[in-house]
Design an enzyme around this catalytic site. Structure first.
Site, PDB file in Angstrom:
ATOM      1  N   LYS A   1      19.117  -0.591  -0.251  1.00 28.50           N
ATOM      2  CA  LYS A   1      18.822   0.306   1.173  1.00 28.50           C
ATOM      3  C   LYS A   1      19.125  -0.475   2.251  1.00 28.50           C
ATOM      4  O   LYS A   1      18.431  -1.526   2.461  1.00 28.50           O
ATOM      5  CB  LYS A   1      17.297   0.543   0.990  1.00 28.50           C
ATOM      6  CG  LYS A   1      16.835   1.346  -0.191  1.00 28.50           C
ATOM      7  CD  LYS A   1      15.133   1.569  -0.131  1.00 28.50           C
ATOM      8  CE  LYS A   1      14.255   0.421  -0.480  1.00 28.50           C
ATOM      9  NZ  LYS A   1      13.079   0.517  -0.750  1.00 28.50           N
TER      10      LYS A   1
ATOM     11  N   THR B   1       6.779   5.422   9.615  1.00 27.27           N
ATOM     12  CA  THR B   1       7.526   5.093   8.569  1.00 27.27           C
ATOM     13  C   THR B   1       6.930   4.544   7.328  1.00 27.27           C
ATOM     14  O   THR B   1       7.743   4.033   6.468  1.00 27.27           O
ATOM     15  CB  THR B   1       8.816   4.405   8.691  1.00 27.27           C
ATOM     16  OG1 THR B   1       8.542   3.069   9.119  1.00 27.27           O
ATOM     17  CG2 THR B   1       9.775   5.075   9.722  1.00 27.27           C
TER      18      THR B   1
ATOM     19  N   GLY C   1       5.282   3.796   4.166  1.00 29.11           N
ATOM     20  CA  GLY C   1       5.431   4.637   2.747  1.00 29.11           C
ATOM     21  C   GLY C   1       6.744   4.870   2.321  1.00 29.11           C
ATOM     22  O   GLY C   1       6.998   5.581   1.300  1.00 29.11           O
ATOM     23  N   THR C   2       7.874   4.623   3.120  1.00 23.90           N
ATOM     24  CA  THR C   2       9.082   5.039   3.066  1.00 23.90           C
ATOM     25  C   THR C   2       9.726   4.585   1.575  1.00 23.90           C
ATOM     26  O   THR C   2      10.283   5.363   0.825  1.00 23.90           O
ATOM     27  CB  THR C   2      10.096   4.505   4.102  1.00 23.90           C
ATOM     28  OG1 THR C   2       9.678   4.801   5.408  1.00 23.90           O
ATOM     29  CG2 THR C   2      11.346   5.083   4.083  1.00 23.90           C
ATOM     30  N   GLY C   3       9.418   3.206   1.147  1.00 27.43           N
ATOM     31  CA  GLY C   3      10.071   2.876   0.172  1.00 27.43           C
ATOM     32  C   GLY C   3       9.422   3.414  -1.111  1.00 27.43           C
ATOM     33  O   GLY C   3      10.106   3.829  -2.360  1.00 27.43           O
ATOM     34  N   CYS C   4       8.024   3.483  -1.230  1.00 23.49           N
ATOM     35  CA  CYS C   4       7.445   4.208  -2.296  1.00 23.49           C
ATOM     36  C   CYS C   4       7.629   5.782  -2.597  1.00 23.49           C
ATOM     37  O   CYS C   4       7.899   6.111  -3.455  1.00 23.49           O
ATOM     38  CB  CYS C   4       6.032   4.242  -2.082  1.00 23.49           C
ATOM     39  SG  CYS C   4       5.294   2.618  -1.732  1.00 23.49           S
TER      40      CYS C   4
END
Length: 264
Positions: free
Chosen positions: A177, A208, A210-213
Site C-alpha cells: 500500500k 481515515t 480503519g482504512t487498512g482493516c
C-alpha cells in the site's frame, strides 16, 4: 421458502471500542459487501479518535476456542487476520488456519493510525515465520513493510522491491500500500510473476481511521464472493476509496472511513 446463505468471512483481530477499525470495521465492511461476517476477538482495546489508551490480549485458549467454534460448525469461505498482539496468539491462529485451508488475507497490523504499537516486537518474527507463509494475500503499509523486511520505500519505484521482499516470506500475493508516498496514491499487487498497479485520486480528508482493516476485509469478502485475487483487490480498492471520500469527523481526533457510504 428457505433463504440462501451468503458467503461467510471470518475476521480474527482486535476490538476497537471507538468502532472505526478492528473487528468493528471488519464486520461493517462485510455487511456492506454482502457476506456474513463472523469474528474471533484476539485482543480488546480502549481506543477513540485520539488514539489507543490500552489493550489487553485474550488468553490463547479463548482465541482457540472461538476459532474451533466458528470453523468447526459454520465454516468460512475466506479469513482475514488483523491485530494479533503477541507471539503465542499468532501461533494459535496460524495452527488453526493452517489446518483449515480457506483463502487468507493477512493485514500485518503493527501500529495504529495514531502511532500506537499493536504488536509486541517479539511477535514480528512469529508473524513472518508462522502466519505469512499461509497467506493468500498480505497487505502491509510502508511502515509494516520495513518492520517485516527491512526495506524502506521512499518512492513508487521501490514498491516492487518491497513486494519481492515480502513474497520471500511465503505469501502467494503481496499488496504493498503506497498511500503514504507523495503524489497520487498507488498500490502494487504481485505474485512475483504478474503485476497490477491500482491508482486512486488523493482525497482531501483526514478522517481515515480503519482504512487498512477495511481494505483487507473487503479483499477477503470479494474472495469469498468468487473473485480471483486481482479482481478482489480491484473491487476492494473501489470500495475503500469511496469510504475514505465519505470519512466523517468523530470525537476530537481522526474520524473513521464511512463503511456505509454506498447507502447514504
Amino acid at each position: 421458502m428457505t433463504a440462501l446463505t451468503p458467503p461467510r468471512v471470518l475476521t480474527v483481530a482486535g476490538s476497537d471500542s471507538g468502532g472505526g477499525a478492528g473487528i468493528q470495521a471488519d464486520l461493517k465492511t462485510m455487511l456492506a459487501l454482502g457476506v456474513h461476517g463472523m469474528s474471533v476477538i484476539a485482543a480488546v482495546t480502549a481506543q477513540n479518535s485520539l488514539g489507543v489508551q490500552g489493550y489487553w490480549e485474550l488468553p490463547p485458549e479463548a482465541v482457540r476456542a472461538q476459532l474451533d467454534s466458528v470453523l468447526g460448525d459454520i465454516g468460512a469461505q475466506a479469513v482475514k487476520t488483523g491485530m494479533l498482539a503477541s507471539p503465542r496468539l499468532v501461533e494459535v491462529v496460524a495452527e488453526s488456519l493452517g489446518a483449515y485451508g480457506a483463502p487468507l488475507v493477512v493485514d500485518p497490523v503493527g501500529v495504529s493510525k495514531h502511532g500506537d504499537p499493536l504488536l509486541a516486537p517479539e511477535a514480528v518474527e512469529t508473524v513472518k515465520t508462522r502466519l505469512l507463509p499461509l497467506a493468500t494475500v498480505v497487505t502491509p503499509n510502508l511502515w509494516e513493510v520495513e518492520q517485516l523486511t527491512g526495506v524502506k520505500v521512499e518512492g513508487e519505484d521501490d514498491l516492487r522491491r518491497a513486494a519481492d521482499a515480502v513474497l520471500e516470506l511465503g505469501p502467494a500475493w503481496a499488496l504493498i500500500k503506497g498511500g503514504h508516498l507523495p503524489g497520487e496514491p498507488v498500490d502494487l499487487l504481485t505474485d512475483g510473476t504478474s503485476e497490477h498497479r491500482f491508482a486512486a485520486e488523493r482525497l482531501d480528508n483526514r478522517h481515515t481511521h480503519g482504512t487498512g482493516c477495511t481494505l483487507a476485509s473487503a479483499v477477503a469478502s470479494y474472495l469469498a464472493l468468487g473473485e480471483d485475487v486481482p479482481g478482489a483487490v480491484g473491487r476492494a480498492k473501489e470500495y475503500v476509496t469511496g469510504a475514505i471520500r465519505q470519512g466523517f469527523p468523530l470525537g476530537d481526533g481522526i474520524g473513521p472511513v464511512d463503511h456505509a457510504w454506498r447507502w447514504r
